[in-house]
Each structure stands twice: as structure tokens, then as C-alpha cells.
Design a protein around this motif. Structure first.
Motif, PDB file in Angstrom:
ATOM      1  N   PHE A  86      16.627   5.096 -16.936  1.00 16.05           N
ATOM      2  CA  PHE A  86      16.497   3.872 -17.718  1.00 16.05           C
ATOM      3  C   PHE A  86      15.951   2.734 -16.863  1.00 16.05           C
ATOM      4  CE2 PHE A  86      18.141  -0.131 -19.368  1.00 16.05           C
ATOM      5  CZ  PHE A  86      17.744  -0.063 -20.698  1.00 16.05           C
ATOM      6  N   GLU A  87      16.250   2.770 -15.573  1.00 15.72           N
ATOM      7  CA  GLU A  87      15.754   1.749 -14.648  1.00 15.72           C
ATOM      8  C   GLU A  87      14.231   1.674 -14.699  1.00 15.72           C
ATOM      9  OE1 GLU A  87      15.787   0.756  -9.838  1.00 15.72           O
ATOM     10  OE2 GLU A  87      16.776   2.547 -10.634  1.00 15.72           O
ATOM     11  N   PHE A  88      13.569   2.832 -14.632  1.00 11.29           N
ATOM     12  CA  PHE A  88      12.108   2.858 -14.670  1.00 11.29           C
ATOM     13  C   PHE A  88      11.594   2.332 -16.000  1.00 11.29           C
ATOM     14  CE2 PHE A  88       8.448   5.286 -16.259  1.00 11.29           C
ATOM     15  CZ  PHE A  88       7.470   4.813 -15.401  1.00 11.29           C
ATOM     16  N   VAL A  89      12.213   2.768 -17.099  1.00  6.66           N
ATOM     17  CA  VAL A  89      11.776   2.330 -18.428  1.00  6.66           C
ATOM     18  C   VAL A  89      11.912   0.816 -18.568  1.00  6.66           C
ATOM     19  CG1 VAL A  89      12.207   2.531 -20.909  1.00  6.66           C
ATOM     20  CG2 VAL A  89      12.359   4.554 -19.444  1.00  6.66           C
ATOM     21  N   PHE A  90      13.011   0.281 -18.062  1.00  6.05           N
ATOM     22  CA  PHE A  90      13.245  -1.158 -18.161  1.00  6.05           C
ATOM     23  C   PHE A  90      12.206  -1.940 -17.358  1.00  6.05           C
ATOM     24  CE2 PHE A  90      15.206  -5.008 -16.404  1.00  6.05           C
ATOM     25  CZ  PHE A  90      15.478  -5.688 -17.583  1.00  6.05           C
ATOM     26  N   TYR A  91      11.989  -1.552 -16.104  1.00  8.00           N
ATOM     27  CA  TYR A  91      11.006  -2.243 -15.274  1.00  8.00           C
ATOM     28  C   TYR A  91       9.602  -2.156 -15.893  1.00  8.00           C
ATOM     29  CZ  TYR A  91      14.331  -2.774 -11.425  1.00  8.00           C
ATOM     30  OH  TYR A  91      15.388  -3.134 -10.641  1.00  8.00           O
ATOM     31  N   MET A  92       9.266  -0.990 -16.426  1.00  3.05           N
ATOM     32  CA  MET A  92       7.939  -0.787 -16.992  1.00  3.05           C
ATOM     33  C   MET A  92       7.713  -1.718 -18.192  1.00  3.05           C
ATOM     34  SD  MET A  92       6.154   2.790 -18.162  1.00  3.05           S
ATOM     35  CE  MET A  92       7.486   3.213 -19.295  1.00  3.05           C
ATOM     36  N   SER A 176      28.478   2.481 -16.766  1.00  2.00           N
ATOM     37  CA  SER A 176      27.223   1.812 -17.111  1.00  2.00           C
ATOM     38  C   SER A 176      27.018   0.563 -16.273  1.00  2.00           C
ATOM     39  CB  SER A 176      27.202   1.452 -18.597  1.00  2.00           C
ATOM     40  OG  SER A 176      27.237   2.614 -19.401  1.00  2.00           O
ATOM     41  N   LEU A 177      28.107  -0.148 -16.004  1.00  4.70           N
ATOM     42  CA  LEU A 177      27.999  -1.358 -15.180  1.00  4.70           C
ATOM     43  C   LEU A 177      27.627  -1.022 -13.744  1.00  4.70           C
ATOM     44  CD1 LEU A 177      31.075  -3.316 -16.553  1.00  4.70           C
ATOM     45  CD2 LEU A 177      28.666  -3.792 -16.988  1.00  4.70           C
ATOM     46  N   LEU A 178      28.157   0.078 -13.235  1.00  9.38           N
ATOM     47  CA  LEU A 178      27.794   0.494 -11.880  1.00  9.38           C
ATOM     48  C   LEU A 178      26.334   0.912 -11.822  1.00  9.38           C
ATOM     49  CD1 LEU A 178      31.005   2.510 -10.911  1.00  9.38           C
ATOM     50  CD2 LEU A 178      30.321   0.254 -10.101  1.00  9.38           C
ATOM     51  N   LYS A 179      25.841   1.566 -12.871  1.00 13.65           N
ATOM     52  CA  LYS A 179      24.421   1.909 -12.927  1.00 13.65           C
ATOM     53  C   LYS A 179      23.569   0.653 -12.972  1.00 13.65           C
ATOM     54  CE  LYS A 179      24.938   6.371 -15.284  1.00 13.65           C
ATOM     55  NZ  LYS A 179      24.621   7.127 -16.531  1.00 13.65           N
ATOM     56  N   LEU A 180      24.072  -0.348 -13.711  1.00 13.84           N
ATOM     57  CA  LEU A 180      23.328  -1.613 -13.796  1.00 13.84           C
ATOM     58  C   LEU A 180      23.227  -2.277 -12.433  1.00 13.84           C
ATOM     59  CD1 LEU A 180      22.013  -3.920 -15.365  1.00 13.84           C
ATOM     60  CD2 LEU A 180      24.304  -4.767 -15.891  1.00 13.84           C
ATOM     61  N   SER A 181      24.301  -2.222 -11.638  1.00 18.44           N
ATOM     62  CA  SER A 181      24.271  -2.846 -10.320  1.00 18.44           C
ATOM     63  C   SER A 181      23.246  -2.189  -9.404  1.00 18.44           C
ATOM     64  CB  SER A 181      25.662  -2.788  -9.681  1.00 18.44           C
ATOM     65  OG  SER A 181      26.035  -1.452  -9.400  1.00 18.44           O
ATOM     66  N   LYS A 182      22.953  -0.895  -9.632  1.00 11.42           N
ATOM     67  CA  LYS A 182      21.964  -0.204  -8.815  1.00 11.42           C
ATOM     68  C   LYS A 182      20.540  -0.698  -9.106  1.00 11.42           C
ATOM     69  CE  LYS A 182      24.648   4.056  -8.305  1.00 11.42           C
ATOM     70  NZ  LYS A 182      24.695   5.518  -8.549  1.00 11.42           N
ATOM     71  N   MET A 183      20.361  -1.335 -10.263  1.00  9.81           N
ATOM     72  CA  MET A 183      19.051  -1.871 -10.609  1.00  9.81           C
ATOM     73  C   MET A 183      18.759  -3.160  -9.844  1.00  9.81           C
ATOM     74  SD  MET A 183      19.120  -1.227 -14.727  1.00  9.81           S
ATOM     75  CE  MET A 183      17.474  -1.887 -14.934  1.00  9.81           C
ATOM     76  N   TYR A 184      19.760  -3.694  -9.139  1.00 15.20           N
ATOM     77  CA  TYR A 184      19.594  -4.921  -8.368  1.00 15.20           C
ATOM     78  C   TYR A 184      19.977  -4.657  -6.911  1.00 15.20           C
ATOM     79  CZ  TYR A 184      19.418  -7.129 -12.962  1.00 15.20           C
ATOM     80  OH  TYR A 184      19.077  -7.478 -14.238  1.00 15.20           O
TER      81      TYR A 184
END
Length: 313
Positions: A86-92, A176-184
Motif C-alpha cells: 500500500f505504501e507504493f500505491v499511496f506514494y504513486m 495498521s498503525l505500525l505499518k503506517l509508521s513505516k511509511m515515515y
């Protein structure tokens, strides 16, 4: 292989009446190579990647299994794993939105016959559009991300619902919150993410049992309540994550200035510059206004005091 795969998909979708046909529709497309400084090429790269996403995955899967060498297979495997996040999809989609809004301004500023008044109006309009994106456009970006994930079977990350205080925090999702923190990665290092995991447990137990957090309507109310009760000091990592979900980063012209300056500083004759020296040289070039305030005498004095020297400068 990319073109043939795209052609087969178009034919299949036409046969299933999923897309319409007509003159000028369903033309053959391919990936566009992004240039170093022209952001218009980056926009074309992202749009073509979104259009050819199934074909790109198929080519990467082929290279992963039957690549010429181990390096290419390993690289394809890494790209394929990242494309499914999801990280890639969001950035894209975020960069697609930002570059789409700034595309007209970017092309206009490259014209040699540009009218200065027209350029000022275009800058003002673009800034207003970016501000609207910051304030009200985040939901639309997420909606496009979720639609893309559903279409291509990518696991979604609901960033707002994971921290949503509605219904007694019924949607609270620590994973999900821990995954979100990896995006930053610049805001949370590995140690802080380990601490965040335990802080989330304590935080959830607190807000679930505190009546002051019982009737909140969203994460904006949650952020205000945490500051009002001074709980943002007790749970600093959770509050940092909360702020990141509320703030949408917007790209500025500074990024393009950095790339342009880098090409001037790091040339083919100076391709072995270390990171520290490169950063110092770029700061002097980019931050010209601040650099102009530095007195030559201060630079000489500091250089002289660094160590004992034979002669006085």
C-alpha cells in the motif's frame, strides 16, 4: 513483452465489454523514462506505470523467474514486492496528484517567451490548488488508492479508521498503525517503532476508559483533546503519528532546485564527492540568501580556530 501483454489485456476487456472502442481509443502505450530535472517526464512515467501496472507486474515476475543473471532477478524480486504494498500505491497516487496540479506551471516556466504577469497568475493559482489539496484533497487521494488496491488485489491500509475515536475506538488497529509508521522512515526510526508498539497498547487502554474521549467525531477532535488534556506529552509517538495522518506533505520547487544544483556540483569530473561535502556544497548553492549573510571574517576565524596552524590567515 510489455506491449504484447497490454495488447492481450485490451482485447480481453473489449471482449468482456469492459471498455469502449472507437477512433483514437486504446492506443499502444509504453513506459516513459523519467528525466533528471523535468517534472513533466515524471508525471508521464507515473501515468504510464498506472496504466500498465498489470503488465509491469507480469514482466517483473518473468524476470524474477527467468532473468539473465542473479542481480536482475534479485532486483525484479525487490521491485515486485514493493509494488504489492500500500505504501507504493499511496506514494504513486500522491505524486500523480501533486505533479498533475503543478504540470501546467512547470511547462509554462520552461517557455522562453513566458509573460511574467501570466506566470505570476499561474503560480498564484497553483499555490491555491495545492492548498486546497492540503486541506480537502486527502480523502480523494485515499479513495483512488483504495480503488487501485481493490482492482489489483493489494492489501489496503486504512490510515484514518485505525486511529478513529468513533464508537469507542472500535476501529483501532495497532498493526495498521505500525505499518503506517513505516511509511515515515524519517519520523520514526527502528527503535521508536519498537517503543511505539508498546505505547499504542497503553494509549488504547487509556482512551478507551477515559470519558473525556468518549464522544469524539474524528481524528481532528482526537488531536485537540490530546493537547487539551496534555496527553500528547505522555504519548509523544502516538501524537506524532496522529499529526502525520492530519498533514499532507506538498512538494515544492525546492526539490527541483536541489536536483538542478546537484547536477552543477556533482559533475562527471567530480563523481566521487562524499555525502558530507556534497551536502555542504548544495546548501551553499541552494540557500543563497542565508549564505549571503555569512561574513567572510567569521568563516576565516572559525577555520583558524579549528586547529593550530603555521600561519595566520
Amino acid at each position: 513483452m510489455l506491449r504484447e501483454s497490454h495488447k492481450d489485456r485490451i482485447q480481453e476487456e473489449i471482449g468482456n465489454d469492459e471498455i469502449v472502442t472507437g477512433k483514437g481509443l486504446n492506443q499502444e502505450i509504453s513506459l516513459v523514462r523519467a528525466e533528471d530535472t523535468r517534472w513533466n517526464s515524471h508525471l508521464k512515467t507515473i501515468t504510464s506505470l498506472i496504466s500498465l501496472f498489470p503488465e509491469v507486474k507480469k514482466v517483473l515476475e518473468y524476470v524474477e523467474d527467468d532473468g539473465d543473471n542473479g542481480a536482475s532477478r534479485l532486483q525484479a524480486s525487490g521491485l515486485l514486492s514493493y509494488f504489492k504494498t500500500f505504501e507504493f500505491v499511496f506514494y504513486m497516487h500522491l505524486m500523480l496528484t501533486i505533479l498533475g496540479l503543478t504540470n501546467s506551471l512547470s511547462q509554462a516556466l520552461q517557455r522562453k517567451d513566458q509573460d511574467i504577469l501570466e506566470a505570476v497568475d499561474l503560480i498564484r493559482t497553483t499555490k491555491a490548488q495545492l492548498q486546497m489539496l492540503r486541506e480537502n484533497g486527502f480523502d480523494q487521494v485515499l479513495e483512488k488508492c483504495y480503488s487501485f488496491c481493490d482492482k489489483h488485489e493489494i492489501v489496503k491500509l486504512d490510515m484514518t479508521e485505525a486511529l478513529n475515536p468513533c464508537n469507542s475506538f472500535s476501529q483501532f488497529n495497532k498493526s495498521s498503525l505500525l505499518k503506517l509508521s513505516k511509511m515515515y522512515p524519517r519520523d520514526f526510526d527502528d527503535k521508536e517503532r519498537m517503543i511505539l508498539e508498546h505505547e499504542l497498547d497503553i494509549y488504547y487502554h487509556f482512551v478507551y476508559n477515559d470519558v473525556r474521549f468518549a464522544n469524539l467525531n474524528g481524528i481532528a477532535d482526537l488531536a485537540r483533546s490530546m493537547v487539551a488534556t496534555r496527553k500528547h506529552l505522555s504519548y509523544p509517538l502516538v501524537y506524532r503519528l496522529l499529526k502525520l495522518t492530519l498533514v499532507l506533505p506538498v512538494a515544492t520547487a525546492t526539490v527541483e532546485r536541489c536536483f538542478s544544483a546537484m547536477k552543477l556540483v556533482k559533475t562527471n569530473l567530480r563523481n566521487r564527492i562524499g555525502d558530507d561535502f556534497l551536502n555542504a556544497a548544495l546548501i551553499c548553492d541552494i540557500e543563497k540568501e542565508a549564505h549571503a549573510k555569512v561574513k567572510t571574517e567569521d568563516v576565516i576565524d572559525r577555520f583558524q580556530k579549528m586547529k593550530t596552524r603555521r600561519g595566520q590567515i
